[in-house]
Design a protein around this motif. Sequence first.
Motif, PDB file in Angstrom:
ATOM      1  N   SER A  22       0.792  -1.195   0.000  1.00 59.60           N
ATOM      2  CA  SER A  22       0.000   0.000   0.000  1.00 59.60           C
ATOM      3  C   SER A  22       0.837   1.263   0.000  1.00 59.60           C
ATOM      4  O   SER A  22       1.971   1.269   0.407  1.00 59.60           O
ATOM      5  CB  SER A  22      -0.886   0.009   1.219  1.00 59.60           C
ATOM      6  OG  SER A  22      -0.482   0.942   2.126  1.00 59.60           O
ATOM      7  N   LEU A  24       1.344   3.988   1.594  1.00 63.59           N
ATOM      8  CA  LEU A  24       1.324   4.868   2.720  1.00 63.59           C
ATOM      9  C   LEU A  24       2.313   5.954   2.387  1.00 63.59           C
ATOM     10  O   LEU A  24       3.177   6.297   3.134  1.00 63.59           O
ATOM     11  CB  LEU A  24       1.690   4.115   3.968  1.00 63.59           C
ATOM     12  CG  LEU A  24       0.702   3.023   4.194  1.00 63.59           C
ATOM     13  CD1 LEU A  24       1.127   2.098   5.296  1.00 63.59           C
ATOM     14  CD2 LEU A  24      -0.641   3.558   4.470  1.00 63.59           C
ATOM     15  N   ILE A  32       3.054  -1.424   4.705  1.00 69.13           N
ATOM     16  CA  ILE A  32       1.951  -2.242   5.196  1.00 69.13           C
ATOM     17  C   ILE A  32       1.818  -3.647   4.644  1.00 69.13           C
ATOM     18  O   ILE A  32       2.355  -3.974   3.653  1.00 69.13           O
ATOM     19  CB  ILE A  32       0.651  -1.503   4.934  1.00 69.13           C
ATOM     20  CG1 ILE A  32       0.759  -0.211   5.697  1.00 69.13           C
ATOM     21  CG2 ILE A  32      -0.525  -2.284   5.406  1.00 69.13           C
ATOM     22  CD1 ILE A  32      -0.481   0.431   6.091  1.00 69.13           C
ATOM     23  N   CYS A  34       0.138  -7.177   3.109  1.00 69.94           N
ATOM     24  CA  CYS A  34      -0.810  -7.567   2.074  1.00 69.94           C
ATOM     25  C   CYS A  34      -1.901  -8.471   2.621  1.00 69.94           C
ATOM     26  O   CYS A  34      -1.628  -9.357   3.399  1.00 69.94           O
ATOM     27  CB  CYS A  34      -0.092  -8.310   0.965  1.00 69.94           C
ATOM     28  SG  CYS A  34       0.998  -7.270   0.036  1.00 69.94           S
ATOM     29  N   THR A  49      -5.635   6.403   5.152  1.00 64.72           N
ATOM     30  CA  THR A  49      -4.491   5.972   5.946  1.00 64.72           C
ATOM     31  C   THR A  49      -4.837   5.918   7.430  1.00 64.72           C
ATOM     32  O   THR A  49      -5.842   6.476   7.887  1.00 64.72           O
ATOM     33  CB  THR A  49      -3.307   6.933   5.755  1.00 64.72           C
ATOM     34  OG1 THR A  49      -3.664   8.220   6.270  1.00 64.72           O
ATOM     35  CG2 THR A  49      -2.924   7.042   4.289  1.00 64.72           C
ATOM     36  N   ALA A 106      -9.064   0.625   3.856  1.00 68.30           N
ATOM     37  CA  ALA A 106      -7.940   0.846   2.950  1.00 68.30           C
ATOM     38  C   ALA A 106      -8.348   0.691   1.487  1.00 68.30           C
ATOM     39  O   ALA A 106      -7.490   0.599   0.605  1.00 68.30           O
ATOM     40  CB  ALA A 106      -6.805  -0.115   3.274  1.00 68.30           C
ATOM     41  N   ASP A 109      -6.640  -1.675  -1.559  1.00 68.78           N
ATOM     42  CA  ASP A 109      -5.208  -1.899  -1.396  1.00 68.78           C
ATOM     43  C   ASP A 109      -4.952  -3.089  -0.472  1.00 68.78           C
ATOM     44  O   ASP A 109      -5.710  -3.323   0.470  1.00 68.78           O
ATOM     45  CB  ASP A 109      -4.542  -0.659  -0.793  1.00 68.78           C
ATOM     46  CG  ASP A 109      -3.041  -0.721  -0.927  1.00 68.78           C
ATOM     47  OD1 ASP A 109      -2.561  -0.607  -2.067  1.00 68.78           O
ATOM     48  OD2 ASP A 109      -2.351  -0.924   0.082  1.00 68.78           O
ATOM     49  N   ASP A 111      -3.581  -3.884   2.254  1.00 70.10           N
ATOM     50  CA  ASP A 111      -3.066  -3.248   3.462  1.00 70.10           C
ATOM     51  C   ASP A 111      -3.519  -4.058   4.666  1.00 70.10           C
ATOM     52  O   ASP A 111      -4.710  -4.226   4.891  1.00 70.10           O
ATOM     53  CB  ASP A 111      -3.622  -1.823   3.481  1.00 70.10           C
ATOM     54  CG  ASP A 111      -3.240  -1.017   4.692  1.00 70.10           C
ATOM     55  OD1 ASP A 111      -2.849  -1.611   5.707  1.00 70.10           O
ATOM     56  OD2 ASP A 111      -3.361   0.216   4.628  1.00 70.10           O
ATOM     57  N   HIS A 114      -6.186  -2.818   7.089  1.00 65.63           N
ATOM     58  CA  HIS A 114      -7.581  -2.687   6.657  1.00 65.63           C
ATOM     59  C   HIS A 114      -8.487  -3.366   7.686  1.00 65.63           C
ATOM     60  O   HIS A 114      -8.269  -4.511   8.068  1.00 65.63           O
ATOM     61  CB  HIS A 114      -7.768  -3.340   5.290  1.00 65.63           C
ATOM     62  CG  HIS A 114      -9.192  -3.353   4.809  1.00 65.63           C
ATOM     63  ND1 HIS A 114      -9.804  -2.257   4.271  1.00 65.63           N
ATOM     64  CD2 HIS A 114     -10.119  -4.348   4.805  1.00 65.63           C
ATOM     65  CE1 HIS A 114     -11.049  -2.567   3.943  1.00 65.63           C
ATOM     66  NE2 HIS A 114     -11.260  -3.830   4.251  1.00 65.63           N
ATOM     67  N   VAL A 215      -4.992   6.273   0.747  1.00 71.70           N
ATOM     68  CA  VAL A 215      -4.346   5.040   0.313  1.00 71.70           C
ATOM     69  C   VAL A 215      -4.713   4.815  -1.146  1.00 71.70           C
ATOM     70  O   VAL A 215      -5.877   4.607  -1.475  1.00 71.70           O
ATOM     71  CB  VAL A 215      -4.799   3.834   1.161  1.00 71.70           C
ATOM     72  CG1 VAL A 215      -4.236   2.538   0.588  1.00 71.70           C
ATOM     73  CG2 VAL A 215      -4.375   3.997   2.608  1.00 71.70           C
TER      74      VAL A 215
END
Length: 384
Positions: A22, A24, A32, A34, A49, A106, A109, A111, A114, A215
């Motif tokens: 992501s 950020l 971050i 996955c 974010t 998020a 993404d 992230d 999330h 994001v």
Amino acid sequence: MFHICVMQDVGQNGEPEASKISPLASEKIIPIVCRMTRKPTGELRRGWTTGACATAATKAALQALWGGETPKTVTIELPRGECPKFDVAHSAYGKGWAEVGIIKDAGDDPDVTHGALIISRVCMGDDGIEFRAGEGVGTVTKAGLPLAIGEAAINPKPREMMRNIVLEQCSAFNTSPNVQIEISIPNGAEIAKKTWNGRLGIIGGLSVLGTTGIVRPFSCAAWIASIHRGIDVARAEGVVHVAGCTGATSEKVVQELYGLPEFAMLDMGDFAGGMLKYLRKNPIANVTIGGGIGKMAKLAQGAVDLHSARSQVDFAHLNQWCPVDVSQANTTLEAYQLAGPELAQAIADHARQAVERQLGGAQIAIDTVVIDRAGTVLARSADE
């Protein structure tokens, strides 16, 4: 900005492919994790974010503290003028304090934060606006980051956004800006185990990040920014030898080969160019580049993004380095099996030369390490 753990695909050399992280943005603490390995099709939905969520939670908590009522939704203005609305997911208050939680969205993404609950607890303080790390938010323990040792891992831009919210709400409620803000992320310490925070000296939890508040799905900016922060930390610690590797297997091999500390291992992944460009301006005396033979062949041929979707081995070119014809090989590993050690050594040598060109004359001693799937060293090349 950052927290990162990587769900990985397998590359043609059998080593994990670094997947995208992501965005950020270009902040300075860590990227971050996955939650998926494949980029979804169609238009991707952006998200917000941790810093934006913390800011929204702080605004709602201040309204609860000074206004006596927690709003159901809250709107904030982001640094570039966007004004997203957030739903309040948690609220509590007591004598002299109030807290609000916002669930992070998020978007599309990958992230890992999330769905995390970002909580801001506010109370009146004695000396301006203070920030504290609550449950699940880390503390800085190493130099080289944009925060002092001992500070809560709440990055500069989110701090600025929250300060602006405090001043805005102080004006609305006619009160003084003496406020303590404690940010917490339940389960943040557990999530942080999957990130690079520990390697950068952020202990006990996640970082609160976000330069723009937005994001943008599947951006690589955060990953590259985290490589840069790794270099900053290594330099601040006085480290004279760092290593960038393409995956977990090569990283383990290289770390053991040279006896390097954890914070000397830069999470290069596929982003050789992002790492080398930063090292050119911020040199460290010795740099080792390690990887599986497939990715190292791409680096040897001049690629700086080693992901399978963005660069491929040119087998006709590879054939020029071999004692036998490998132009019809399906993978670099197959070509190595046909040509033997001479090809592996050629790849190590040409990769080192390619790295030297990328470094543009910086005073850095370079060596390369090429491995197979099992982690066996096939070839090494060093400056003479």
